[in-house]
Design an enzyme around this catalytic site. Structure first.
Site, PDB file in Angstrom:
ATOM      1  N   CYS A   1      45.439 -26.294   7.367  1.00  0.00           N
ATOM      2  CA  CYS A   1      45.200 -27.409   8.879  1.00  0.00           C
ATOM      3  C   CYS A   1      44.856 -26.963   9.652  1.00  0.00           C
ATOM      4  O   CYS A   1      46.236 -25.456   9.831  1.00  0.00           O
ATOM      5  CB  CYS A   1      46.959 -28.238   9.036  1.00  0.00           C
TER       6      CYS A   1
ATOM      7  N   GLY B   1      52.267 -27.574   7.940  1.00  0.00           N
ATOM      8  CA  GLY B   1      53.500 -27.045   6.941  1.00  0.00           C
ATOM      9  C   GLY B   1      53.670 -28.502   6.473  1.00  0.00           C
ATOM     10  O   GLY B   1      53.665 -29.603   6.269  1.00  0.00           O
TER      11      GLY B   1
ATOM     12  N   LYS C   1      40.803 -23.329   3.285  1.00  0.00           N
ATOM     13  CA  LYS C   1      40.727 -21.907   3.505  1.00  0.00           C
ATOM     14  C   LYS C   1      42.340 -21.647   4.236  1.00  0.00           C
ATOM     15  O   LYS C   1      42.963 -22.803   4.684  1.00  0.00           O
ATOM     16  CB  LYS C   1      39.278 -21.109   4.938  1.00  0.00           C
TER      17      LYS C   1
ATOM     18  N   GLU D   1      33.900 -23.893  -7.761  1.00  0.00           N
ATOM     19  CA  GLU D   1      34.921 -24.911  -6.358  1.00  0.00           C
ATOM     20  C   GLU D   1      33.545 -25.365  -5.685  1.00  0.00           C
ATOM     21  O   GLU D   1      33.712 -25.906  -4.832  1.00  0.00           O
ATOM     22  CB  GLU D   1      35.539 -23.908  -5.248  1.00  0.00           C
TER      23      GLU D   1
ATOM     24  N   ARG E   1      40.212 -25.270   8.029  1.00  0.00           N
ATOM     25  CA  ARG E   1      41.361 -24.663   7.561  1.00  0.00           C
ATOM     26  C   ARG E   1      41.809 -26.231   7.135  1.00  0.00           C
ATOM     27  O   ARG E   1      43.065 -26.795   6.457  1.00  0.00           O
ATOM     28  CB  ARG E   1      42.211 -24.659   8.770  1.00  0.00           C
TER      29      ARG E   1
ATOM     30  N   LYS F   1      33.323 -18.894  -8.226  1.00  0.00           N
ATOM     31  CA  LYS F   1      32.276 -19.254  -7.031  1.00  0.00           C
ATOM     32  C   LYS F   1      31.474 -20.803  -7.866  1.00  0.00           C
ATOM     33  O   LYS F   1      31.878 -21.581  -7.036  1.00  0.00           O
ATOM     34  CB  LYS F   1      31.876 -18.601  -7.094  1.00  0.00           C
TER      35      LYS F   1
ATOM     36  N   GLU G   1      35.249 -14.122 -11.214  1.00  0.00           N
ATOM     37  CA  GLU G   1      34.779 -14.732  -9.889  1.00  0.00           C
ATOM     38  C   GLU G   1      33.994 -15.550  -9.637  1.00  0.00           C
ATOM     39  O   GLU G   1      33.938 -16.187  -8.874  1.00  0.00           O
ATOM     40  CB  GLU G   1      35.374 -13.687  -9.142  1.00  0.00           C
TER      41      GLU G   1
ATOM     42  N   TRP H   1      44.387 -30.991   5.878  1.00  0.00           N
ATOM     43  CA  TRP H   1      44.822 -30.979   4.698  1.00  0.00           C
ATOM     44  C   TRP H   1      45.350 -31.640   4.538  1.00  0.00           C
ATOM     45  O   TRP H   1      47.132 -30.983   4.729  1.00  0.00           O
ATOM     46  CB  TRP H   1      44.313 -29.755   3.990  1.00  0.00           C
TER      47      TRP H   1
ATOM     48  N   HIS I   1      37.268 -16.389 -29.498  1.00  0.00           N
ATOM     49  CA  HIS I   1      38.123 -17.225 -29.891  1.00  0.00           C
ATOM     50  C   HIS I   1      38.796 -18.560 -29.340  1.00  0.00           C
ATOM     51  O   HIS I   1      39.073 -18.375 -28.948  1.00  0.00           O
ATOM     52  CB  HIS I   1      40.032 -16.207 -29.544  1.00  0.00           C
TER      53      HIS I   1
HETATM   54  C1  G6P Z   1      41.784 -19.689  -1.010  1.00  0.00           C
HETATM   55  C2  G6P Z   1      40.432 -19.890  -0.532  1.00  0.00           C
HETATM   56  C3  G6P Z   1      39.828 -18.357  -1.815  1.00  0.00           C
HETATM   57  C4  G6P Z   1      40.543 -17.522  -1.500  1.00  0.00           C
HETATM   58  C5  G6P Z   1      42.491 -17.403  -0.798  1.00  0.00           C
HETATM   59  C6  G6P Z   1      43.329 -16.497  -1.009  1.00  0.00           C
HETATM   60  O1  G6P Z   1      42.095 -20.579  -2.327  1.00  0.00           O
HETATM   61  O2  G6P Z   1      39.735 -20.821  -0.638  1.00  0.00           O
HETATM   62  O3  G6P Z   1      38.724 -18.287  -0.698  1.00  0.00           O
HETATM   63  O4  G6P Z   1      40.326 -16.208  -2.261  1.00  0.00           O
HETATM   64  O5  G6P Z   1      42.293 -18.706  -0.460  1.00  0.00           O
HETATM   65  O6  G6P Z   1      42.811 -16.579   0.542  1.00  0.00           O
HETATM   66  P1  G6P Z   1      43.562 -15.066   1.362  1.00  0.00           P
HETATM   67  O7  G6P Z   1      42.995 -15.657   2.606  1.00  0.00           O
HETATM   68  O8  G6P Z   1      45.072 -14.495   0.612  1.00  0.00           O
HETATM   69  O9  G6P Z   1      42.514 -13.806   0.532  1.00  0.00           O
END
Ligand code: G6P
Length: 616
Positions: free
Chosen positions: A2, A101, A611, A496, A27, A493, A489, A74, A512
């Site tokens: 948000c 929040g 984010k 997501e 956000r 990627k 990672e 969000w 396994h």
């Molecule tokens: C979200 C984002 C990710 C990021 C994670 C941790 O899931 O989409 O790209 O790695 O948060 O965020 P931070 O700001 O703590 O690195």
């Protein structure tokens, strides 16, 4: 999660609010709204969907008001509907509120408010807080409206449990905004004849670079020409005004199609910035100014714990390989969300590192606080200057990667890897690494930006690999040792941003379980640089080939790879070992990016994600 922006000044508020919301959209982007003071009340416009949908609905010329608040959402409590979008008005029309929040005791408060004849039109916890402020305002019949408004906000916040970053307007105090925070970020922008309030500096830089980072339990009162800061318990606070180091251009896409693409291509510069001024004069070691631990204290550390979420957690895993190899210190890695609730028995001289791009991820912040509460030293590696994690850690390292807007982390991830490699060599030099070895490793670290540029030159080739692999619904990412966190990672990627089911595994774990999925419809991507486990990885490639899986191989120019082994072979330059993870991340980012673009996905705003995850 948000985004909030508020404005009070001499300019019409609506265009500033809409511009700020666009910059905060990473956000949260399921609905948006704004409220401006108007005549005897508020004009409130809200819309389910993106900020652009709200902008289409708002005719700024019809909203000349110079004070307002706005929000991009969000969803936590309540579905994605216009009724649940912020701002929320108290049912008597006295208070308008935006909130980031969760108010945990909203159900109990709702009962109290219903009994007081307040009504509700949404399912949100925020509307409860708006009504609570209005109820308490009504009960304060002494003093002027501004003082009563401020006091009502304080009293209301004293009764809520949970987290908040808020901005509120009062019908009877036009031109005044009250903001407050607990657990959710809030930044005051100090302009000439105007003040702003936002969740993130990105929304402020087009108006001002002078900011005050609010701390938890602080309340800020804004008018066009002044602001005052105090605590919820009414103690005054002297404000420290900081200057944002980057400019509005850094938050724009420029000629790139997406922020993610821009940020991928910014990696050489981000790596330069991570290293700038951080090597000893004799080039035998990295050095860090902000760890706030003396070399003797660092030498005494006998265990490290790394915590983070998402890509930052993957960077923590990479840090483990690097630090154990070069510094020979045992490293534990925890998801921050697990660590915060686990009563982990840590060794006495454990040093905790938290990694976070935003510096606001709630679980990472909570892990930091838990470790501090138990008496451990906690350092942070953070990108966002002035963020809560940066402020609450006892020391740390700033990434200086510049603002990262794309929801999927790219340059912040490789910058974390770079700093982890530097930290490994730094700690190693305090232990068993010789001067000569230190010089050799530093020379390798210094090559990272140039090698990243060479990896980025592979973009056209990776785009054609992406074209061939766009239509698959599953993919496995496999790697051993240092390449295992990269496999995780790469899979993250792809899922997501391209919504393809993808899993990362240590290549040996293939047999396994995951091999049951392998076949012509489940491609396998192997990370196979020239390292000591290469022959083992190549055996695993043969195993999936024997089962008909299409294979993408990412290797380095010095790796002896048999001709024809892979369907697609991406060859990175030969890399010095500590920077190999940094460089190997780049083709993974590009591959996911191009596949997502081919599939028509909204790369910068993937569905359901946001984010800066500020709710648990
Ligand atoms: C979200 C984002 C990710 C990021 C994670 C941790 O899931 O989409 O790209 O790695 O948060 O965020 P931070 O700001 O703590 O690195």
């Amino acid at each position: 999660m948000c985004g909030i922006i508020g404005y009070t000044g001499e300019r019409p508020a609506a265009p500033i609010l809409l511009d700020g919301l666009r910059r905060l959209e990473y956000r949260g982007y399921d609905s948006a709204g704004l409220a401006v003071s108007s005549g005897a009340g508020f004009t409130c416009v809200r819309e389910a969907g993106r900020v652009s949908a709200l902008a289409d609905k708002v005719a700024p010329s019809s909203l000349p008001a110079t004070c307002g608040i706005s929000h991009t959402r969000w969803a936590t409590h309540g579905a994605v509907t216009e009724a649940n979008a912020h701002p929320h008005l108290s049912s008597d029309g006295c208070i308008a509120l935006v909130h980031n929040g969760v108010i945990e005791n909203h159900l109990a408060l709702r009962e109290v408010l219903l009994a007081e004849k307040f009504s509700f039109v949404s399912e949100t916890d925020t509307e409860v807080l708006a009504n609570l402020i209005a109820l308490l305002y009504r009960g304060l019949d002494e003093g002027n409206p501004v003082d009563r408004f401020t006091e009502a906000v304080r009293l209301a916040l004293g009764r809520v449990q949970g987290t908040y970053g808020i901005a509120a307007l009062c019908r009877e105090a036009p031109g005044h905004i009250i903001g407050a925070r607990l657990g959710s970020p809030l930044i005051l922008g100090v302009g000439a004849g105007e003040h702003l309030l936002a969740s993130d500096a990105a929304a402020l830089v087009s108006s001002t670079r002078n900011v005050v980072y609010l701390k938890d339990r602080e309340v800020v009162h804004l008018t066009p020409d002044r602001f005052s800061l105090s605590t919820i318990s009414r103690q005054s606070v002297s404000a420290v005004v900081s200057k944002i180091a980057w400019s509005v251009e850094d938050t724009e896409k420029g000629d790139f199609s997406h922020f993610m693409e821009k940020e991928i291509f910014e990696q050489p510069a981000a790596l330069e910035n991570a290293m700038r001024g951080r090597f000893a004069d004799d080039e035998s070691s990295p050095k860090f100014g902000g760890l706030n631990l003396t070399p003797p204290e660092l030498r005494r550390i006998d265990r490290l714990l790394f915590c983070g979420c998402g890509s930052a957690w993957h960077a923590c895993l990479s840090a483990r390989y690097l630090i154990e190899r070069y510094a020979r210190i045992p490293v534990d890695v925890e998801y921050a969300s697990e660590f915060r609730y686990r009563n982990a028995p840590l060794a006495k001289d454990t040093l905790v590192f938290v990694l976070s791009q935003s510096g606001e991820t709630i679980d990472t912040l909570a892990a930091l606080r838990e470790a501090l509460a138990k008496g451990y030293r906690v350092l942070a590696i953070v990108n966002s200057v002035g963020s809560t994690i940066a402020r609450e850690a006892e020391g740390g390292i700033y990434q200086h990667a510049g603002p990262e807007i794309g929801v999927a982390s790219t340059k912040a991830f490789t910058s974390h890897l770079m700093l982890a490699a530097m930290l490994a060599v730094y700690l190693g030099r305090m232990r068993d690494l010789s001067f000569t070895e230190g010089c050799r490793l530093v020379a390798g670290l210094r090559r990272a930006p140039g090698l990243a540029r060479q990896a980025l030159d592979l973009a056209p080739a990776i785009r054609s690999v992406a074209d061939r692999f766009t239509h698959f619904d599953d993919m496995l990412f496999l790697g051993r040792q240092q390449m295992f966190p990269l496999a995780l990672e790469g899979a993250l990627k792809l899922k997501e941003i391209a919504y393809i089911h993808a899993e990362g595994y240590p290549a040996a774990e293939l047999k396994h379980g995951p091999i049951a999925l392998v076949g012509p419809q489940c491609p396998c991507l192997f990370l196979a640089p020239n390292d000591e486990v290469l022959p083992k990885v190549l055996s695993n490639v043969q195993e999936v080939k024997a089962r008909g899986a299409p294979v993408i191989l990412i290797s380095t120019a010095d790796a002896p790879i048999p001709d024809g082994l892979a369907d697609e072979h991406i060859i990175l330059p030969a890399c010095p070992e500590p920077v190999l993870p940094v460089i190997a991340a780049i083709p993974l980012q590009l591959l996911s990016y191009y596949i997502a673009v081919n599939r028509g996905c909204d790369v910068d705003k993937p569905r359901n994600l946001a984010k800066s995850v500020t709710v648990e």
